[in-house]
Design a protein around this motif. Structure first.
Motif, PDB file in Angstrom:
ATOM      1  N   THR A 106       0.630  -1.034  -0.076  1.00 48.78           N
ATOM      2  CA  THR A 106       0.114   0.140  -0.033  1.00 48.78           C
ATOM      3  C   THR A 106       0.869   1.387   0.065  1.00 48.78           C
ATOM      4  N   PRO A 107       0.672   2.094  -0.885  1.00 51.27           N
ATOM      5  CA  PRO A 107       1.473   3.358  -0.830  1.00 51.27           C
ATOM      6  C   PRO A 107       1.329   4.221   0.369  1.00 51.27           C
ATOM      7  N   SER A 108       2.522   4.798   0.782  1.00 49.79           N
ATOM      8  CA  SER A 108       2.488   5.582   1.761  1.00 49.79           C
ATOM      9  C   SER A 108       1.414   6.953   1.662  1.00 49.79           C
ATOM     10  N   ALA A 109       0.924   7.164   2.814  1.00 51.61           N
ATOM     11  CA  ALA A 109       0.268   8.413   2.745  1.00 51.61           C
ATOM     12  C   ALA A 109       0.947   9.650   2.779  1.00 51.61           C
ATOM     13  N   GLU A 110       2.234   9.558   3.215  1.00 49.99           N
ATOM     14  CA  GLU A 110       3.146  10.876   3.378  1.00 49.99           C
ATOM     15  C   GLU A 110       3.492  11.233   2.152  1.00 49.99           C
ATOM     16  N   PRO A 111       3.240  12.585   1.959  1.00 52.81           N
ATOM     17  CA  PRO A 111       3.549  13.148   0.545  1.00 52.81           C
ATOM     18  C   PRO A 111       4.942  13.360   0.394  1.00 52.81           C
ATOM     19  N   GLN A 112       5.298  13.460  -0.855  1.00 53.76           N
ATOM     20  CA  GLN A 112       6.840  13.607  -1.175  1.00 53.76           C
ATOM     21  C   GLN A 112       7.284  14.783  -1.865  1.00 53.76           C
ATOM     22  N   MET A 113       8.459  15.270  -1.612  1.00 58.87           N
ATOM     23  CA  MET A 113       9.009  16.572  -2.151  1.00 58.87           C
ATOM     24  C   MET A 113       9.109  16.565  -3.519  1.00 58.87           C
ATOM     25  N   GLU A 129       3.158  24.037  -0.786  1.00 59.57           N
ATOM     26  CA  GLU A 129       2.608  24.235   0.632  1.00 59.57           C
ATOM     27  C   GLU A 129       1.286  23.582   0.651  1.00 59.57           C
ATOM     28  N   GLU A 130       0.820  23.027  -0.607  1.00 62.28           N
ATOM     29  CA  GLU A 130      -0.269  22.104  -0.749  1.00 62.28           C
ATOM     30  C   GLU A 130      -0.023  20.990   0.165  1.00 62.28           C
ATOM     31  N   LEU A 131       1.246  20.511   0.306  1.00 63.52           N
ATOM     32  CA  LEU A 131       1.536  19.216   0.842  1.00 63.52           C
ATOM     33  C   LEU A 131       1.887  19.460   2.326  1.00 63.52           C
ATOM     34  N   ILE A 132       2.154  20.560   2.846  1.00 58.19           N
ATOM     35  CA  ILE A 132       2.842  20.782   4.150  1.00 58.19           C
ATOM     36  C   ILE A 132       1.876  21.829   4.851  1.00 58.19           C
ATOM     37  N   ASP A 133       2.092  21.769   6.171  1.00 62.22           N
ATOM     38  CA  ASP A 133       1.261  22.807   6.945  1.00 62.22           C
ATOM     39  C   ASP A 133       2.085  24.049   6.993  1.00 62.22           C
ATOM     40  N   GLY A 134       3.316  24.209   6.662  1.00 59.94           N
ATOM     41  CA  GLY A 134       4.186  25.317   6.982  1.00 59.94           C
ATOM     42  C   GLY A 134       4.156  25.935   5.454  1.00 59.94           C
ATOM     43  N   GLU A 135       5.209  26.855   5.519  1.00 57.34           N
ATOM     44  CA  GLU A 135       5.540  27.576   4.463  1.00 57.34           C
ATOM     45  C   GLU A 135       6.899  27.223   3.650  1.00 57.34           C
ATOM     46  N   LEU A 136       7.068  27.489   2.462  1.00 66.00           N
ATOM     47  CA  LEU A 136       8.477  27.102   1.674  1.00 66.00           C
ATOM     48  C   LEU A 136       9.107  28.453   1.768  1.00 66.00           C
ATOM     49  N   LEU A 167       7.653  13.995   3.004  1.00 64.91           N
ATOM     50  CA  LEU A 167       7.453  15.344   3.927  1.00 64.91           C
ATOM     51  C   LEU A 167       6.643  15.005   5.010  1.00 64.91           C
ATOM     52  N   ALA A 168       7.040  15.373   6.244  1.00 64.63           N
ATOM     53  CA  ALA A 168       6.035  15.282   7.319  1.00 64.63           C
ATOM     54  C   ALA A 168       5.454  16.503   7.553  1.00 64.63           C
ATOM     55  N   PRO A 169       4.043  16.696   7.029  1.00 69.12           N
ATOM     56  CA  PRO A 169       3.432  17.787   6.927  1.00 69.12           C
ATOM     57  C   PRO A 169       3.397  18.817   8.244  1.00 69.12           C
TER      58      PRO A 169
END
Length: 265
Positions: A106-113, A129-136, A167-169
């Motif tokens: 099962t593919p991981s739900a963790e987004p990738q950079m 920024e659609e993949l994480i909670d912070g800013e680039l 990426l850990a969001p």
């Protein structure tokens, strides 16, 4: 005189037709004759149509009803026995067990950079920024170039997080290094776009060499001059005995006791 009687008797008035029922409506009867001929024929004969109309409707509806029944059966039925015979003659496949297919991970739900190199900063910022909670975070790729406030069109040269890294969001803090449009990327972040000229190297200073002072053994002090004696015999032959320190030709080898007076005897 009375009027003569009529030659013909008066014709009686026709009897009124009974009221038409809903099932005697012509539109309903015609529809039934097309879709359900037996029902349509029965309704036609209960209607108020003329007899000739009823006969004509019955004949046409009956023909319409019998055409499908009298036509040839479909040819598909003839091919079924052949197909069955062919199926029975085919060899029975072996019942060897098929290899069990392992379930794909099962593919991981963790987004990738993503790989943002070459993108305008505005596009990279929106995607990341659609993949994480912070800013680039945006940085200048050149150490001597200040990043302007409006840098959405600047291009990404380097990214701190490698493309494909998870990426850990909640905690991811990616950063990119930018250059102005039309400016090439440096070999590494933090390089100067306009390197400062190197300072000229100072010429090595050589300490002046001081000539060694003449030894008292070789010169005659302040009056050494160019006169020299090999031994006391030469001094006595020159009539300079005794010779003192400061006299022309005085040397230490002529003054054995070192009292400043040589060739005393």
């Amino acid at each position: 005189m009375y009027p003569p009687p009529h030659a013909y008797a008066p014709v009686p008035a026709p009897a009124p037709k009974p009221p038409r029922r809903w099932w005697q409506h012509p539109a309903l009867i015609i529809t039934a004759l097309v879709l359900l001929p037996p029902v349509g024929i029965a309704l036609a004969w209960t209607s108020q149509w003329e007899r000739t109309h009823k006969i004509l409707a019955t004949v046409l509806s009956g023909i319409w009803f019998l055409i499908p029944l009298l036509s040839d059966p479909p040819k598909e039925a003839e091919g079924k026995p052949q197909a069955t015979a062919a199926a029975s003659a085919s060899p029975t496949p072996s019942t060897s067990p098929s290899p069990t297919q392992t379930a794909a991970p099962t593919p991981s739900a963790e987004p990738q950079m993503p790989s943002a190199v070459g993108w305008p900063y505005a596009q990279a910022e929106k995607t990341v920024e659609e993949l994480i909670d912070g800013e680039l975070k945006a940085l200048s790729a050149y150490a001597d170039v200040t990043l302007p406030t409006d840098h959405g069109t600047w291009l990404v040269c380097f990214q701190d997080i490698v493309a494909g890294t998870g990426l850990a969001p909640q905690s991811a803090a990616p950063a990119v290094h930018l250059v102005a449009p039309g400016t090439g990327c440096p070999a590494a972040p933090g390089t100067d776009l306009r390197p400062k000229p190197a300072a000229p190297s100072a010429a090595p200073t050589t300490a002046p060499t001081t000539a060694p002072a003449p030894d008292d053994d070789e010169t005659g002090g302040s009056g050494g001059g160019s006169v020299s004696y090999k031994n006391c015999t030469a001094v006595k032959a020159a009539g300079a005995a005794p010779i003192r320190r400061g006299d022309p030709g005085y040397a230490r080898h002529l003054d054995r006791d070192g009292d400043g007076v040589g060739c005393e005897s």
